[in-house]
Design an enzyme around this catalytic site. Structure first.
Site, PDB file in Angstrom:
ATOM      1  N   HIS A  72       7.930 -15.703   4.923  1.00  0.00           N
ATOM      2  CA  HIS A  72       8.098 -15.352   3.508  1.00  0.00           C
ATOM      3  C   HIS A  72       9.538 -14.942   3.234  1.00  0.00           C
ATOM      4  CE1 HIS A  72       3.719 -14.576   2.051  1.00  0.00           C
ATOM      5  NE2 HIS A  72       3.799 -15.618   2.849  1.00  0.00           N
ATOM      6  N   TYR A 200       3.524  -6.701  -5.072  1.00  0.00           N
ATOM      7  CA  TYR A 200       3.336  -5.246  -5.111  1.00  0.00           C
ATOM      8  C   TYR A 200       3.334  -4.843  -6.588  1.00  0.00           C
ATOM      9  CZ  TYR A 200       4.653  -4.694  -0.129  1.00  0.00           C
ATOM     10  OH  TYR A 200       4.705  -4.734   1.247  1.00  0.00           O
ATOM     11  N   PRO A 291       1.494   2.565   4.456  1.00  0.00           N
ATOM     12  CA  PRO A 291       1.686   1.125   4.705  1.00  0.00           C
ATOM     13  C   PRO A 291       2.473   0.391   3.614  1.00  0.00           C
ATOM     14  CG  PRO A 291      -0.586   1.580   4.115  1.00  0.00           C
ATOM     15  CD  PRO A 291       0.071   2.896   4.239  1.00  0.00           C
ATOM     16  N   LYS A 295       5.712  -0.942   7.573  1.00  0.00           N
ATOM     17  CA  LYS A 295       6.552  -0.478   8.685  1.00  0.00           C
ATOM     18  C   LYS A 295       5.789   0.065   9.886  1.00  0.00           C
ATOM     19  CE  LYS A 295      10.192  -1.742   6.788  1.00  0.00           C
ATOM     20  NZ  LYS A 295      10.445  -3.116   7.210  1.00  0.00           N
ATOM     21  N   TYR A 387      13.241  -3.761   3.963  1.00  0.00           N
ATOM     22  CA  TYR A 387      11.927  -4.388   4.108  1.00  0.00           C
ATOM     23  C   TYR A 387      11.961  -5.445   5.219  1.00  0.00           C
ATOM     24  CZ  TYR A 387       7.355  -6.152   2.662  1.00  0.00           C
ATOM     25  OH  TYR A 387       6.012  -6.505   2.631  1.00  0.00           O
TER      26      TYR A 387
HETATM   27  P1  FAS Z   1      -2.761   1.990  17.695  1.00  0.00           P
HETATM   28  O1  FAS Z   1      -3.423   3.144  17.015  1.00  0.00           O
HETATM   29  O2  FAS Z   1      -2.862   0.632  17.103  1.00  0.00           O
HETATM   30  O3  FAS Z   1      -3.324   1.854  19.184  1.00  0.00           O
HETATM   31  C1  FAS Z   1      -3.595   3.012  19.957  1.00  0.00           C
HETATM   32  C2  FAS Z   1      -4.576   2.610  21.047  1.00  0.00           C
HETATM   33  O4  FAS Z   1      -4.752   3.733  21.921  1.00  0.00           O
HETATM   34  C3  FAS Z   1      -5.963   2.277  20.492  1.00  0.00           C
HETATM   35  O5  FAS Z   1      -6.425   1.093  21.080  1.00  0.00           O
HETATM   36  C4  FAS Z   1      -6.813   3.474  20.894  1.00  0.00           C
HETATM   37  O6  FAS Z   1      -8.154   3.107  21.143  1.00  0.00           O
HETATM   38  C5  FAS Z   1      -6.125   3.920  22.169  1.00  0.00           C
HETATM   39  N1  FAS Z   1      -6.346   5.342  22.485  1.00  0.00           N
HETATM   40  C6  FAS Z   1      -6.329   6.391  21.630  1.00  0.00           C
HETATM   41  N2  FAS Z   1      -6.533   7.530  22.304  1.00  0.00           N
HETATM   42  C7  FAS Z   1      -6.682   7.196  23.620  1.00  0.00           C
HETATM   43  C8  FAS Z   1      -6.918   7.933  24.816  1.00  0.00           C
HETATM   44  N3  FAS Z   1      -7.052   9.263  24.777  1.00  0.00           N
HETATM   45  N4  FAS Z   1      -7.034   7.260  25.984  1.00  0.00           N
HETATM   46  C9  FAS Z   1      -6.868   5.894  26.016  1.00  0.00           C
HETATM   47  N5  FAS Z   1      -6.646   5.141  24.926  1.00  0.00           N
HETATM   48  C10 FAS Z   1      -6.553   5.803  23.744  1.00  0.00           C
HETATM   49  N6  FAS Z   1       0.613  -0.784   9.326  1.00  0.00           N
HETATM   50  C11 FAS Z   1       1.232  -1.686   8.537  1.00  0.00           C
HETATM   51  O7  FAS Z   1       2.419  -1.959   8.750  1.00  0.00           O
HETATM   52  N7  FAS Z   1       0.550  -2.284   7.507  1.00  0.00           N
HETATM   53  C12 FAS Z   1      -0.776  -2.023   7.255  1.00  0.00           C
HETATM   54  O8  FAS Z   1      -1.366  -2.555   6.324  1.00  0.00           O
HETATM   55  C13 FAS Z   1      -1.458  -1.110   8.068  1.00  0.00           C
HETATM   56  N8  FAS Z   1      -2.790  -0.843   7.876  1.00  0.00           N
HETATM   57  C14 FAS Z   1      -3.409   0.064   8.688  1.00  0.00           C
HETATM   58  C15 FAS Z   1      -4.790   0.361   8.530  1.00  0.00           C
HETATM   59  C16 FAS Z   1      -5.422   1.304   9.361  1.00  0.00           C
HETATM   60  C17 FAS Z   1      -6.905   1.599   9.165  1.00  0.00           C
HETATM   61  C18 FAS Z   1      -4.679   1.998  10.324  1.00  0.00           C
HETATM   62  C19 FAS Z   1      -5.317   3.076  11.175  1.00  0.00           C
HETATM   63  C20 FAS Z   1      -3.322   1.709  10.502  1.00  0.00           C
HETATM   64  C21 FAS Z   1      -2.684   0.734   9.692  1.00  0.00           C
HETATM   65  N9  FAS Z   1      -1.338   0.403   9.870  1.00  0.00           N
HETATM   66  C22 FAS Z   1      -0.704  -0.504   9.097  1.00  0.00           C
HETATM   67  C23 FAS Z   1      -0.579   0.995  10.914  1.00  0.00           C
HETATM   68  C24 FAS Z   1      -0.928   0.299  12.216  1.00  0.00           C
HETATM   69  O9  FAS Z   1      -0.709  -1.063  12.083  1.00  0.00           O
HETATM   70  C25 FAS Z   1      -0.142   0.941  13.308  1.00  0.00           C
HETATM   71  O10 FAS Z   1       1.212   1.113  12.947  1.00  0.00           O
HETATM   72  C26 FAS Z   1      -0.208   0.199  14.610  1.00  0.00           C
HETATM   73  O11 FAS Z   1      -1.561  -0.006  14.946  1.00  0.00           O
HETATM   74  C27 FAS Z   1       0.490   1.063  15.659  1.00  0.00           C
HETATM   75  O12 FAS Z   1       0.211   0.535  16.898  1.00  0.00           O
HETATM   76  P2  FAS Z   1       0.055   1.508  18.172  1.00  0.00           P
HETATM   77  O13 FAS Z   1       1.176   2.465  18.191  1.00  0.00           O
HETATM   78  O14 FAS Z   1      -0.182   0.604  19.312  1.00  0.00           O
HETATM   79  O15 FAS Z   1      -1.241   2.411  17.875  1.00  0.00           O
HETATM   80  C1  PHB Z   2      -0.894  -6.656   4.931  1.00  0.00           C
HETATM   81  O1  PHB Z   2      -0.818  -7.891   4.752  1.00  0.00           O
HETATM   82  O2  PHB Z   2      -1.856  -6.114   5.550  1.00  0.00           O
HETATM   83  C2  PHB Z   2       0.195  -5.753   4.396  1.00  0.00           C
HETATM   84  C3  PHB Z   2       1.326  -6.319   3.842  1.00  0.00           C
HETATM   85  C4  PHB Z   2       2.332  -5.482   3.346  1.00  0.00           C
HETATM   86  C5  PHB Z   2       2.160  -4.115   3.403  1.00  0.00           C
HETATM   87  C6  PHB Z   2       1.021  -3.548   3.965  1.00  0.00           C
HETATM   88  C7  PHB Z   2       0.025  -4.372   4.461  1.00  0.00           C
HETATM   89  O3  PHB Z   2       3.132  -3.291   2.900  1.00  0.00           O
END
Ligand code: FAS
Ligand code: PHB
Length: 392
Positions: A72, A200, A291, A295, A387
């Site tokens: 994009h 957005y 989100p 980032k 961005y």
């Molecule tokens: P993660 O949280 O992805 O991974 C951590 C891992 O550690 C998990 O698998 C967990 O099970 C494991 N874990 C936890 N405790 C543990 C323990 N005690 N022992 C062993 N394992 C353990 N970011 C965006 O940029 N755009 C979005 O739209 C967006 N939407 C999101 C929606 C939700 C519901 C959430 C929660 C986050 C969202 N995020 C979004 C942010 C997300 O993408 C995170 O930035 C990303 O998953 C970060 O990755 P990790 O640091 O690997 O953490």
């Molecule tokens: C998504 O596609 O999940 C998405 C894109 C842009 C954002 C957040 C989430 O800022």
């Protein structure tokens, strides 16, 4: 068991760090508390910065990205019946790629399994010990049996609710955080996107966004109250909200079958250090962003790029990069935090404001800021630069 790096958490940060170490022949073990299916089933982020794409490509993990990723060249900002395009290519010569976090995690895990990496799923009560000494140990329970893993270093990629940040010596960490008086209701829908680039939108009813996962699957978000339940949001109510907030004369938002819906609270969080002795944090374990600026996942990748390189340089005899990892990663993260906060406040409505006049003033100011940003090449370049991703 003995290894060089014990990685706690098999989310994108942990899986990517494993590939960086494995590619250099550094032994590692990943310990994950959830099942393999649960890790693969999480639907989260969707936008990859150019720097993130470059790292995934450099590790040879980009086959899925190249085949199904959608490049994009900008985003649309919509407000008061206008939709203005911010052209990243023209402004900063960079792009972003839409490729779901779930797909990236699937690709990275598949490659780990092809390589025979040691990833222990369903590991209970994982806990790091002795990380301030020369011989850290990670204890864990697998199939009812307690085990100990000796490692040179322990990395917490265990997310915001993980155990590693809590394992820092008491009183050594400060938390900087704010929560927002709203949340995001996100859906996946089996319908081709109705837009080329992401939209957005600021609307008096609240924020809305049109993203996508492929040419046949759309990803859309609605601002909702911070304590709302997904049970109160029927598919019809969701589409009505999206039609109202994204609607534009001469444009149609196509609807389709909703295949997933969930509500995610919004918070900003940064811990004061990502390092304690031989224990390091990366990704959501150390920081969380709303989100709006896309980032979260990209910050996790940026941390791992820095930490992975520092661990390799330490093995080559240079301790300096590892000693400065926390400061360098947090310096970049605070720039990302301010951008995510800025985008969030620019585009969301503070319905909780009891003072109607203050609410109206804030909304008109947001419109004024959007008018300025979309009318100024300099302002749009600043948005585009952040961005599309700050340098690692
Ligand atoms: P993660 O949280 O992805 O991974 C951590 C891992 O550690 C998990 O698998 C967990 O099970 C494991 N874990 C936890 N405790 C543990 C323990 N005690 N022992 C062993 N394992 C353990 N970011 C965006 O940029 N755009 C979005 O739209 C967006 N939407 C999101 C929606 C939700 C519901 C959430 C929660 C986050 C969202 N995020 C979004 C942010 C997300 O993408 C995170 O930035 C990303 O998953 C970060 O990755 P990790 O640091 O690997 O953490
Ligand atoms: C998504 O596609 O999940 C998405 C894109 C842009 C954002 C957040 C989430 O800022």
């Amino acid at each position: 068991m003995q290894t060089s790096v014990a990685i706690i958490g098999a989310g994108p940060a942990g899986l990517l760090l494993g590939h960086i170490l494995g590619r250099a022949g550094v032994p590692f073990v990943i310990l994950e508390r959830s099942s393999r299916e649960h890790v693969l089933g999480r639907i989260r982020a969707g936008v990859l910065e150019q720097g993130s794409v470059d790292i995934v490509t450099s590790l040879g993990l980009d086959a899925g990205l190249r085949e199904r990723g959608l490049e994009h060249g900008g985003i649309h900002l919509q407000y008061e019946g206008q939709r203005r395009h911010v052209d990243f290519r023209d402004l900063v010569g960079r792009t972003v790629t839409i490729y779901g976090q779930q797909a990236l995690v699937t690709d990275m895990l598949a490659e780990h399994e092809r390589l025979g990496s040691t990833i222990l799923f369903d590991a209970d009560d994982v806990a790091p010990h002795g990380t301030d000494g020369p011989d850290p140990i990670v204890s864990y329970t697998l199939d009812g049996t307690r085990h100990e893993l000796h490692a040179d270093f322990v990395v917490g990629t265990d997310g915001y609710h993980g155990i590693c940040r809590q394992s820092f010596p008491t009183g050594t960490l400060e938390s900087y955080e704010r929560s927002y008086p709203f949340a995001w209701l996100g859906i996946l829908a089996d319908v081709p996107p109705s837009t080329d680039d992401l939209i957005y939108a600021l609307h008096p009813d609240g924020f809305a966004m049109h993203s996508m996962r492929s040419r046949t699957v759309s990803r859309l978000y609605l601002q909702v109250g911070p304590d709302e339940s997904i049970d109160d949001w029927s598919d019809e109510r969701i589409w009505d909200g999206l039609q109202t907030r994204l609607g534009l004369s001469g444009w149609t938002l196509e609807e389709g079958r909703i295949t997933e819906k969930s509500i995610t609270p919004m918070r900003s969080f940064v811990t004061s250090s990502l390092a304690s002795g031989r224990l390091f944090l990366a990704g959501d374990a150390g920081h969380i962003v709303p989100p709006t600026g896309a980032k979260g996942l990209n910050s996790a990748i940026a941390d791992v790029a820095l930490l992975g390189r520092a661990l390799l340089e330490q093995r080559a005899g240079d301790d300096a990069p590892l000693a400065s990892y926390s400061d360098r990663a947090l310096a970049r993260q605070w720039q990302v935090q301010q951008f995510s906060q800025w985008m969030t406040e620019l585009l969301h409505v503070h319905h909780e404001d009891p003072d109607a006049s203050a609410r109206a003033f804030r909304y008109r100011s947001q419109v004024g800021q959007l008018e300025y940003v979309t009318g100024s090449r300099n302002a749009m370049a600043g948005l585009a630069e952040q961005y599309a991703g700050l340098p690692f």
